[in-house]
Write a protein that holds these residues in place. Structure first.
Motif, PDB file in Angstrom:
ATOM      1  N   ILE A   1      -1.832   3.046   9.175  1.00 51.67           N
ATOM      2  CA  ILE A   1      -1.058   1.926   9.713  1.00 51.67           C
ATOM      3  C   ILE A   1       0.287   2.467  10.199  1.00 51.67           C
ATOM      4  O   ILE A   1       1.179   2.754   9.393  1.00 51.67           O
ATOM      5  CB  ILE A   1      -0.847   0.823   8.668  1.00 51.67           C
TER       6      ILE A   1
ATOM      7  N   THR B   1      11.973  -0.744   6.889  1.00 51.15           N
ATOM      8  CA  THR B   1      10.513  -0.715   6.848  1.00 51.15           C
ATOM      9  C   THR B   1      10.001   0.224   5.760  1.00 51.15           C
ATOM     10  O   THR B   1       9.099  -0.125   4.993  1.00 51.15           O
ATOM     11  CB  THR B   1       9.943  -0.276   8.206  1.00 51.15           C
TER      12      THR B   1
ATOM     13  N   ILE C   1       5.919  -5.895   7.043  1.00 58.59           N
ATOM     14  CA  ILE C   1       5.103  -4.772   6.574  1.00 58.59           C
ATOM     15  C   ILE C   1       4.510  -5.024   5.192  1.00 58.59           C
ATOM     16  O   ILE C   1       3.375  -4.621   4.906  1.00 58.59           O
ATOM     17  CB  ILE C   1       5.904  -3.449   6.595  1.00 58.59           C
TER      18      ILE C   1
ATOM     19  N   ILE D   1      -2.373   2.890  -1.741  1.00 62.20           N
ATOM     20  CA  ILE D   1      -1.444   2.843  -0.614  1.00 62.20           C
ATOM     21  C   ILE D   1      -0.455   3.998  -0.711  1.00 62.20           C
ATOM     22  O   ILE D   1       0.195   4.181  -1.743  1.00 62.20           O
ATOM     23  CB  ILE D   1      -0.676   1.511  -0.570  1.00 62.20           C
TER      24      ILE D   1
ATOM     25  N   ASN E   1       1.599  -7.274   5.720  1.00 58.79           N
ATOM     26  CA  ASN E   1       0.597  -6.532   6.472  1.00 58.79           C
ATOM     27  C   ASN E   1      -0.219  -5.614   5.564  1.00 58.79           C
ATOM     28  O   ASN E   1      -1.452  -5.628   5.561  1.00 58.79           O
ATOM     29  CB  ASN E   1       1.309  -5.714   7.549  1.00 58.79           C
ATOM     30  N   LEU E   2       0.458  -4.819   4.762  1.00 51.40           N
ATOM     31  CA  LEU E   2      -0.229  -3.893   3.866  1.00 51.40           C
ATOM     32  C   LEU E   2      -1.056  -4.631   2.821  1.00 51.40           C
ATOM     33  O   LEU E   2      -2.176  -4.229   2.496  1.00 51.40           O
ATOM     34  CB  LEU E   2       0.782  -2.967   3.186  1.00 51.40           C
TER      35      LEU E   2
ATOM     36  N   VAL F   1       2.810   5.834   1.460  1.00 55.43           N
ATOM     37  CA  VAL F   1       3.789   5.615   2.520  1.00 55.43           C
ATOM     38  C   VAL F   1       4.448   6.939   2.857  1.00 55.43           C
ATOM     39  O   VAL F   1       4.912   7.662   1.974  1.00 55.43           O
ATOM     40  CB  VAL F   1       4.857   4.583   2.103  1.00 55.43           C
TER      41      VAL F   1
ATOM     42  N   ALA G   1       7.813  -0.988   2.556  1.00 57.14           N
ATOM     43  CA  ALA G   1       6.440  -0.484   2.417  1.00 57.14           C
ATOM     44  C   ALA G   1       6.272   0.218   1.070  1.00 57.14           C
ATOM     45  O   ALA G   1       5.253   0.060   0.388  1.00 57.14           O
ATOM     46  CB  ALA G   1       6.121   0.473   3.565  1.00 57.14           C
TER      47      ALA G   1
ATOM     48  N   ALA H   1       0.449  -2.149  13.022  1.00 54.01           N
ATOM     49  CA  ALA H   1       1.205  -3.108  12.227  1.00 54.01           C
ATOM     50  C   ALA H   1       1.862  -4.114  13.155  1.00 54.01           C
ATOM     51  O   ALA H   1       2.267  -3.781  14.265  1.00 54.01           O
ATOM     52  CB  ALA H   1       2.274  -2.392  11.405  1.00 54.01           C
TER      53      ALA H   1
ATOM     54  N   CYS I   1       0.412   4.393   5.330  1.00 50.75           N
ATOM     55  CA  CYS I   1       1.394   3.762   6.212  1.00 50.75           C
ATOM     56  C   CYS I   1       2.373   4.830   6.689  1.00 50.75           C
ATOM     57  O   CYS I   1       3.007   5.512   5.876  1.00 50.75           O
ATOM     58  CB  CYS I   1       2.132   2.651   5.471  1.00 50.75           C
TER      59      CYS I   1
ATOM     60  N   ALA J   1       3.937   2.100  11.639  1.00 50.96           N
ATOM     61  CA  ALA J   1       4.879   0.989  11.538  1.00 50.96           C
ATOM     62  C   ALA J   1       6.232   1.373  12.127  1.00 50.96           C
ATOM     63  O   ALA J   1       6.783   2.426  11.805  1.00 50.96           O
ATOM     64  CB  ALA J   1       5.055   0.572  10.080  1.00 50.96           C
TER      65      ALA J   1
END
Length: 277
Positions: A19, A59, A28, A74, A31-32, A76, A63, A106, A50, A21
């Protein structure tokens, strides 16, 4: 409707979802979370990566807040300077562990349940690549008529130049077999505009012909710089057109993407799978 099959435990069944971003601090987290909820119900294990394309706002921090709740699912990552969607997607793909690797933009109002639909199409067709398509007969899209005309014209342009037998290359939801990306990632140059066309045209050129479309549900209510009359839109449209012609020139005239010209590829190791050729 989301599939609810039992999950497979094999490492070979892992799916990686990238994703990218940029300036996504307002949405975000949602979204996640929504993508994770969908992937929790498909038959495969998964990871979400991400990639924050530049520390422009909060962001990255927001995230990370979601990632701390689900550290096994997840991740990041990112970098300080904005380098474009294409760079962000490649950055995430190079870190992906899955046998199937997808990306989803995203911020667009794209129903994440479409991930499940694309995955099912991927299996049905034994595909190399599955792409979400606004122009699939089963798609449900809120889409201004001006953009429909431009989209249609651009896809005719792309088909003539590259022979891609798809009706829509631009929706930010695509699935790839890992083997496809191992071959294409080292060759890519486009960082922002026409990234989707470059990766699809190279894959097709290299013999990965099983490229199919799947339906999506999305709301494309453009405002501001995204509207057809805005200066920002005109500039973006020109950049996409120019970069598309540049891809054609490298592919058909220079043969830049041929393996014999690999010494000319300028791709840092962090954007390439290990052992790619």
């Amino acid at each position: 409707m989301i599939s609810t099959w039992p999950k497979k435990e094999s490492k070979d069944s892992l799916i990686s979802v990238i994703i990218p971003a940029y300036k996504a601090e307002k949405f975000i987290e949602k979204n996640l979370s929504s993508v994770k909820e969908v992937l929790d119900q498909v038959r495969y294990d998964y990871e979400i990566i991400c990639v924050v394309d530049g520390r422009i706002d909060r962001t990255f921090e927001r995230a990370k807040k979601i990632a701390k709740k689900f550290p096994q699912k997840i991740k990041v990552t990112g970098y300080l300077t904005n380098l474009g969607k294409g760079h962000a997607v490649r950055f995430g793909m190079a870190k992906a562990r899955g046998k199937i690797i997808a990306f989803i933009d995203a911020g667009i109002e794209l129903n994440p349940n479409g991930l499940s639909m694309l995955l099912e199409h991927f299996e049905w067709y034994g595909a190399d690549i599955i792409i979400g398509s606004k122009r699939h007969p089963a798609s449900k899209v809120v889409y201004p008529w001006q953009r429909k005309i431009l989209s249609f014209g651009y896809q005719i342009f792309v088909r003539v130049l590259f022979g891609l037998k798809v009706k829509d290359t631009q929706v930010g939801m695509k699935f790839f077999r890992r083997e496809v990306l191992e071959k294409t990632l080292p060759r890519l140059l486009v960082k922002a505009f026409a990234f989707d066309v470059e990766i699809l045209s190279i894959a097709n050129y290299l013999g990965f012909k099983r490229i199919y479309e799947a339906p999506v549900e999305m709301n494309m209510r453009f405002t501001g710089a995204s509207t057809i009359a805005s200066r920002g839109f005109v500039k973006t449209a020109f950049n996409v057109f120019w970069d598309t012609l540049a891809v054609f020139y490298r592919l058909r005239i220079l043969r830049f993407y041929d393996y014999k010209n690999r010494k000319n590829w300028i791709t840092p190791d962090y954007l390439t799978f290990k052992g790619s050729k």
